[in-house]
Design an enzyme around this catalytic site. Structure first.
Site, PDB file in Angstrom:
ATOM      1  N   ASP A  90       0.798  -1.187   0.047  1.00 49.41           N
ATOM      2  CA  ASP A  90       0.194   0.045  -0.051  1.00 49.41           C
ATOM      3  C   ASP A  90       0.891   1.304  -0.067  1.00 49.41           C
ATOM      4  O   ASP A  90       1.975   1.176   0.457  1.00 49.41           O
ATOM      5  CB  ASP A  90      -1.124   0.016   1.121  1.00 49.41           C
ATOM      6  CG  ASP A  90      -1.846   1.021   1.157  1.00 49.41           C
ATOM      7  OD1 ASP A  90      -2.123   1.442  -0.019  1.00 49.41           O
ATOM      8  OD2 ASP A  90      -2.568   1.336   2.179  1.00 49.41           O
ATOM      9  N   ASP A 263      -7.610  -7.480   1.761  1.00 51.37           N
ATOM     10  CA  ASP A 263      -6.733  -7.430   2.799  1.00 51.37           C
ATOM     11  C   ASP A 263      -7.493  -6.939   4.137  1.00 51.37           C
ATOM     12  O   ASP A 263      -8.420  -6.161   4.000  1.00 51.37           O
ATOM     13  CB  ASP A 263      -5.555  -6.822   2.567  1.00 51.37           C
ATOM     14  CG  ASP A 263      -5.856  -5.028   2.875  1.00 51.37           C
ATOM     15  OD1 ASP A 263      -5.333  -4.742   3.832  1.00 51.37           O
ATOM     16  OD2 ASP A 263      -6.173  -4.482   1.913  1.00 51.37           O
ATOM     17  N   CYS A 301     -10.658 -27.567  11.218  1.00 57.85           N
ATOM     18  CA  CYS A 301      -9.499 -26.834  10.970  1.00 57.85           C
ATOM     19  C   CYS A 301      -8.362 -27.705  11.066  1.00 57.85           C
ATOM     20  O   CYS A 301      -8.142 -28.324  12.065  1.00 57.85           O
ATOM     21  CB  CYS A 301      -9.445 -25.574  11.654  1.00 57.85           C
ATOM     22  SG  CYS A 301      -8.048 -24.644  11.398  1.00 57.85           S
ATOM     23  N   CYS A 303      -5.201 -26.408  11.226  1.00 56.25           N
ATOM     24  CA  CYS A 303      -3.927 -25.705  11.904  1.00 56.25           C
ATOM     25  C   CYS A 303      -3.238 -25.791  12.861  1.00 56.25           C
ATOM     26  O   CYS A 303      -4.027 -26.816  13.718  1.00 56.25           O
ATOM     27  CB  CYS A 303      -4.396 -23.982  11.879  1.00 56.25           C
ATOM     28  SG  CYS A 303      -5.210 -23.806  13.515  1.00 56.25           S
ATOM     29  N   CYS A 306      -5.406 -26.046  16.274  1.00 54.37           N
ATOM     30  CA  CYS A 306      -6.435 -26.869  16.244  1.00 54.37           C
ATOM     31  C   CYS A 306      -6.009 -28.342  16.207  1.00 54.37           C
ATOM     32  O   CYS A 306      -6.602 -28.980  17.010  1.00 54.37           O
ATOM     33  CB  CYS A 306      -7.297 -26.744  15.072  1.00 54.37           C
ATOM     34  SG  CYS A 306      -8.353 -25.015  15.066  1.00 54.37           S
ATOM     35  N   HIS A 332      -4.502 -19.548  13.386  1.00 56.54           N
ATOM     36  CA  HIS A 332      -5.745 -20.122  13.194  1.00 56.54           C
ATOM     37  C   HIS A 332      -6.633 -19.163  12.501  1.00 56.54           C
ATOM     38  O   HIS A 332      -7.402 -19.569  11.544  1.00 56.54           O
ATOM     39  CB  HIS A 332      -6.424 -20.385  14.482  1.00 56.54           C
ATOM     40  CG  HIS A 332      -7.994 -20.803  14.351  1.00 56.54           C
ATOM     41  ND1 HIS A 332      -8.289 -21.960  13.950  1.00 56.54           N
ATOM     42  CD2 HIS A 332      -9.104 -20.056  14.650  1.00 56.54           C
ATOM     43  CE1 HIS A 332      -9.648 -21.908  13.644  1.00 56.54           C
ATOM     44  NE2 HIS A 332     -10.210 -21.046  14.157  1.00 56.54           N
TER      45      HIS A 332
END
Length: 367
Positions: A90, A263, A301, A303, A306, A332
């Site tokens: 940005d 984003d 999930c 991840c 988890c 997560h």
């Protein structure tokens, strides 16, 4: 070096590919925010494992520290932060909005008082492009003016005109052909200004177009109205990026209206504050009811949080102010947002996006 390939549509929803110097990104895509060349509390290896394919950094903040010359001397932004996948920078245009009390805008430039030590900084469209060239991101944003909400129409038009003029100056000044410079559509909450801005930016023939100045207090209904006024006027063969958005509800609404890129700081900011996004809704990890819960955050999930830890353990980390809790829930949440984009893409390709979005929203409750 940069290309957008539209692979499938379902209504206005689109599935595509961004081809960049650092790899191909499947869209829709969510980009975690690494303002200062770091996504807070998360390593780049953890970002990749969570499914991130592209991230965002901020030109204004990196110009202040460590400075673009330092980043360039250390091999450019990718090597500097050890991230081999695509990066978008940005311009600092959002800081024109968020640091309003520390800046003065003219047609020539924006003059800031540094929020760190008060020293004077001047950003022009040309200097921003030069800074971004040294940082070396794959996609770069021009300097623009984001009008605060609510904005009266005369000021909204003034900010739009300045944004278009700065976009033209940025395009004229850019010399690094490896970087894709996007145009940014402004116009506050005025559909006619949004349409006009989109049409005039298209005349400058950018390789992609961003929609800025939303999610600044106008609410989801107005935001969606502005997307409906803007996206149909942007070319089908260029990527569309909705800046600074946002909650899963808004991501799906954006996809439904033809947006490809997003984003937001939300997954990591909320993660650091103990809010976990799951397939059945948001969990508040500091709530007492999780104290002895053996279940993971989300059974669906994959991840690390988890796979390896219970809700009870994660609650303990937050109650004990242990940094690991911030990292695990941030990872997560990033994983959740990336999987949401992959699932949305699959639904678009299979022509069932509307049902997918409806079913997802119906599943979400706060616990």
């Amino acid at each position: 070096m940069f290309e957008f390939r539209l692979k499938a549509t379902d209504g206005s929803a689109r599935a595509g590919e961004l081809v960049t110097p650092h790899g191909v990104v499947e869209t829709p895509v969510f980009m975690p925010v690494g303002t200062q060349a770091t996504v807070k509390a998360v390593t780049t290896d953890q970002l990749a494992e969570a499914g991130s394919t592209m991230i965002l950094a901020n030109t204004y903040h990196l110009h202040l520290r460590p400075g673009e010359e330092t980043v360039a001397a250390l091999g450019g932004l990718h090597r500097f932060m050890n991230w081999s996948r695509p990066i978008l920078t940005d311009s600092g245009g959002f800081q024109v909005f968020s640091l309003a009390e520390l800046r003065k805008v003219t047609d020539h430039s924006v003059k800031f008082q540094s929020h760190i030590d008060g020293h004077a900084i001047e950003l022009t469209p040309e200097s921003v492009v030069d800074i971004e060239s040294k940082l070396g991101a794959d996609v770069i944003m021009p300097l623009d003016e984001c009008a605060a909400f609510p904005a009266d129409k005369p000021y909204a038009q003034e900010a739009m005109e300045r944004t278009i003029a700065w976009a033209a100056r940025s395009r004229e000044h850019r010399t690094n052909e490896a970087q894709a410079l996007f145009g940014i559509v402004q116009g506050a909450t005025y559909p006619d200004l949004r349409r006009e801005c989109a049409q005039r930016l298209m005349e400058l023939d950018f390789p992609g177009y961003a929609i800025g100045g939303l999610s600044v207090g106008e609410g989801p209904e107005v935001m969606n109205e502005m997307l409906e006024a803007t996206a149909p006027h942007l070319p089908q063969d260029r990527p569309r990026y909705l800046m600074g958005v946002g909650p899963p509800r808004d991501l799906l609404a954006g996809i439904a209206r033809g947006i490809d890129m997003f984003d937001c700081v939300l997954p990591t900011r909320n993660g650091r504050n103990g809010f976990a996004f799951t397939s059945t809704g948001i969990l508040r990890m500091k709530n007492l009811k999780h104290a002895r819960a053996a279940a993971p955050l989300d059974a669906a999930c994959p991840c690390p949080a988890c796979r390896n830890y219970s809700r009870g353990y994660l609650r303990h980390l937050f109650r004990a102010s242990e940094i690991l809790g911030l990292t695990l829930v941030s990872i997560h949440n990033i994983s959740f947002f990336c999987r949401l984009m992959k699932d949305a893409r699959r639904a678009i390709i299979e022509k069932r996006f509307e049902k997918f979005a409806s079913d997802f929203l119906a599943s979400q409750v706060e616990k």
